[in-house]
Design an enzyme around this catalytic site. Structure first.
Site, PDB file in Angstrom:
ATOM      1  N   GLY A 245       8.118  -7.776 -37.116  1.00 20.37           N
ATOM      2  CA  GLY A 245       6.754  -8.073 -36.705  1.00 20.37           C
ATOM      3  C   GLY A 245       6.440  -9.551 -36.591  1.00 20.37           C
ATOM      4  N   GLY A 289       8.247  -6.660 -41.634  1.00 16.47           N
ATOM      5  CA  GLY A 289       8.515  -6.889 -43.056  1.00 16.47           C
ATOM      6  C   GLY A 289       7.530  -7.914 -43.579  1.00 16.47           C
ATOM      7  N   ARG A 325      13.162 -19.608 -50.465  1.00 16.32           N
ATOM      8  CA  ARG A 325      12.758 -19.968 -49.097  1.00 16.32           C
ATOM      9  C   ARG A 325      12.580 -21.478 -48.866  1.00 16.32           C
ATOM     10  NH1 ARG A 325       8.890 -18.676 -46.641  1.00 16.32           N
ATOM     11  NH2 ARG A 325       9.960 -18.115 -44.718  1.00 16.32           N
ATOM     12  N   TYR A 329      15.085 -22.605 -46.047  1.00 11.50           N
ATOM     13  CA  TYR A 329      14.517 -22.738 -44.687  1.00 11.50           C
ATOM     14  C   TYR A 329      13.512 -23.881 -44.589  1.00 11.50           C
ATOM     15  CZ  TYR A 329      15.807 -17.747 -45.027  1.00 11.50           C
ATOM     16  OH  TYR A 329      16.442 -16.557 -45.261  1.00 11.50           O
ATOM     17  N   CYS A 356      20.036 -26.573 -61.650  1.00 11.70           N
ATOM     18  CA  CYS A 356      20.812 -27.813 -61.658  1.00 11.70           C
ATOM     19  C   CYS A 356      21.250 -28.192 -60.240  1.00 11.70           C
ATOM     20  CB  CYS A 356      22.015 -27.610 -62.572  1.00 11.70           C
ATOM     21  SG  CYS A 356      23.050 -29.047 -62.708  1.00 11.70           S
ATOM     22  N   TYR A 385      10.544 -11.787 -48.760  1.00 11.51           N
ATOM     23  CA  TYR A 385      11.799 -12.530 -48.957  1.00 11.51           C
ATOM     24  C   TYR A 385      11.685 -13.459 -50.171  1.00 11.51           C
ATOM     25  CZ  TYR A 385      12.129 -10.670 -44.272  1.00 11.51           C
ATOM     26  OH  TYR A 385      12.107  -9.810 -43.186  1.00 11.51           O
TER      27      TYR A 385
HETATM   28  N1  LLP Z   1      14.195  -5.565 -38.414  1.00  8.55           N
HETATM   29  C1  LLP Z   1      15.387  -6.182 -38.486  1.00  8.55           C
HETATM   30  C2  LLP Z   1      16.535  -5.568 -37.853  1.00  8.55           C
HETATM   31  C3  LLP Z   1      15.507  -7.411 -39.159  1.00  8.55           C
HETATM   32  O1  LLP Z   1      16.676  -8.028 -39.193  1.00  8.55           O
HETATM   33  C4  LLP Z   1      14.360  -7.983 -39.769  1.00  8.55           C
HETATM   34  C5  LLP Z   1      14.445  -9.263 -40.493  1.00  8.55           C
HETATM   35  C6  LLP Z   1      13.138  -7.286 -39.691  1.00  8.55           C
HETATM   36  C7  LLP Z   1      13.092  -6.075 -38.995  1.00  8.55           C
HETATM   37  C8  LLP Z   1      11.873  -7.797 -40.321  1.00  8.55           C
HETATM   38  O2  LLP Z   1      11.408  -8.947 -39.697  1.00  8.55           O
HETATM   39  P1  LLP Z   1       9.984  -9.563 -40.131  1.00  8.55           P
HETATM   40  O3  LLP Z   1       8.899  -8.606 -39.722  1.00  8.55           O
HETATM   41  O4  LLP Z   1      10.014  -9.716 -41.615  1.00  8.55           O
HETATM   42  O5  LLP Z   1       9.912 -10.843 -39.418  1.00  8.55           O
HETATM   43  N2  LLP Z   1      14.815 -14.376 -45.242  1.00  8.55           N
HETATM   44  C9  LLP Z   1      14.112 -14.914 -44.096  1.00  8.55           C
HETATM   45  C10 LLP Z   1      13.787 -13.834 -43.084  1.00  8.55           C
HETATM   46  C11 LLP Z   1      14.993 -13.068 -42.597  1.00  8.55           C
HETATM   47  C12 LLP Z   1      14.636 -11.940 -41.643  1.00  8.55           C
HETATM   48  C13 LLP Z   1      15.807 -11.077 -41.372  1.00  8.55           C
HETATM   49  N3  LLP Z   1      15.526  -9.918 -40.583  1.00  8.55           N
HETATM   50  C14 LLP Z   1      12.864 -15.659 -44.576  1.00  8.55           C
HETATM   51  O6  LLP Z   1      12.622 -15.724 -45.778  1.00  8.55           O
HETATM   52  O7  LLP Z   1      12.130 -16.234 -43.770  1.00  8.55           O
END
Ligand code: LLP
Length: 431
Positions: A245, A289, A325, A329, A356, A385
């Protein structure tokens, strides 16, 4: 400039509140670091998507991306609302089913699934998004051995560049995910020829933390071109899955993130026009997510010490082991001194964790009220995340998670103890 806070976060008598709970009291009761999540906010985010999309097309399914925050309580809340889930491992699949989600509302995604992953999907009757012809062949064999037929999609790589951090752009031509659009028809032709799998959908995901709706409109356009091609070779679509999303606005001084309605307006016209033209009516799936859970949660962390050096460092008890994060990032999270909320800024502070490593910084150069040892810092928008990427680095157990419902609060995960840290350790016999 004054920070604009979402409606479930407020300031009363110099304390930060999350819904009906005082953050300072929560930290005292449950200890720190502590993730605190507002249940109502998650339900409201779910309804935001559901309402915006359902107003434009009758068959919508929201598959929560469990990787954003896999706490079973959160999956249970979303299961109660009727959500399914995008699951990326056998672990996420099992948690989603245990939370009450229906197998037919799950999609098992991933570019490197194991045989055991495929076997579990077959056993539980969960649809699989395939990422390679190798995976197709393996799944066909495994389903055949189990005497079952599995419904599948392929993930298409749309080769779209998106305005986000390069580590979370997932639909570039060079990304590891998906099958290039030029090769997708051949992949589906091979799937149609298989005995034990049947292609019923298509899946795509262009990346995360995208703050404009144009890339999603572009994605919808590429997907609809592919759907029209695949319709010609006889694929009978039950679902079209648009992936993750919207991004969220981490800086509360900036403009708002695009609204759910703007997202729906960007993607739905192309889709509904194509469906009408082809005479098909599959379900539209999305896998948000971040935008479902991010703003629901704050991270509370106690100030161990304050040190004036070339900068003033605020040493807190959460580090990149708790919230990775910022280190990974360069992400920004708003900081509020939860026990001095609303006080005038008196200085510039850098919030550093106990790990550390020089990169263990949660926030750089923030204007805050005079911070002292014993104060409580809140980092906003920590629900996506955050805990799900936490680690036990430096021999520190992961922290607790609390769920808030109006003025009620309860643990949804206790903090890990030293025993938990050692629970999986086995001593080689020669030592
Ligand atoms: N569907 C698939 C196949 C995905 O790989 C992801 C996220 C989502 C849905 C969900 O995307 P969202 O709605 O959350 O944008 N760790 C990173 C984000 C990695 C996202 C990986 N895939 C952060 O903390 O920004």
């Amino acid at each position: 400039m004054v920070m604009t806070l979402p409606s479930h976060i407020s300031i009363k008598d110099k304390h930060l509140w999350i819904n009906g709970c005082d953050a300072v009291e929560l930290a005292f009761k449950y200890g720190t670091p502590l993730y605190v999540t507002d249940e109502d906010r998650i339900r409201a985010n779910f309804h935001g998507y559901k309402k915006a999309l359902s107003a434009r097309y009758p068959s919508i399914r929201i598959l929560y991306a469990a990787k954003a925050n896999g706490n079973p309580a959160i999956l249970k809340i979303l299961a109660q609302e009727g959500a399914g889930a995008d699951v990326f491992s056998s672990g996420e699949l099992t948690i989603a089913l245990q939370a009450g989600m229906k197998p037919e509302h799950l999609l098992f995604n991933g570019s490197s699934k194991t045989e055991a992953d495929h076997r579990l999907a077959v056993e539980k009757g969960v649809k699989v998004s395939l990422d390679s012809i190798d995976e197709l062949m393996q799944l066909d064999r495994i389903a055949g051995e189990a005497g079952k037929v599995v419904e599948v999609s392929f993930r298409v790589n749309p080769a779209i560049d998106v305005p986000t951090h390069p580590k979370i752009a997932t639909g570039l031509a060079t990304s590891k995910f998906g099958i290039p659009a030029v090769a997708i028809t051949e992949a589906y032709a091979q799937a149609l020829a298989c005995k034990n799998v049947v292609p019923v959908g298509i899946h795509c995901h262009i990346g995360s933390q995208i703050l404009s709706v144009e890339p999603f409109a572009k994605e919808a356009q590429v997907l609809m071109e592919v759907v029209a091609e695949l319709h010609k070779i006889g694929v009978k679509f039950k679902f079209v899955d648009l992936g993750g999303g919207l991004g969220v606005c981490y800086e509360h001084l900036g403009g708002p993130a695009p609204a759910f309605d703007a997202y729906a307006d960007a993607v739905m016209p192309e889709i509904t026009a194509t469906f009408t033209r082809l005479g098909i009516s599959p379900e539209i799936w999305i896998e948000p997510g971040r935008s479902m859970v991010c703003d629901s949660t704050i991270l509370l962390t106690k100030v161990n010490s304050v040190k004036k050096a070339h900068k003033t460092f605020v040493n807190v008890d959460a580090g990149f082991n708790t919230l990775i994060r910022p280190a990974m990032y360069e992400s920004y999270h708003e900081v509020i001194v939860a026990n001095r909320a609303g006080e005038k800024p008196e200085g510039t502070y850098t919030i550093t964790g106990p790990i550390c490593e020089t990169g263990d910084i949660l926030a750089h150069d923030r204007e805050l009220p005079a911070v002292q040892a014993g104060d409580l810092i809140a980092l906003l928008d920590a629900g996506a995340y955050g805990y799900s990427m936490a680690s036990q680095y430096n021999g520190r157990g992961r922290c607790a998670e609390v769920l808030v419902k109006r003025d009620k609060s309860a643990l949804m995960r206790r903090a890990e103890t030293l025993e938990d840290l050692l629970a999986a350790v086995v001593s080689p016999p020669w030592l």
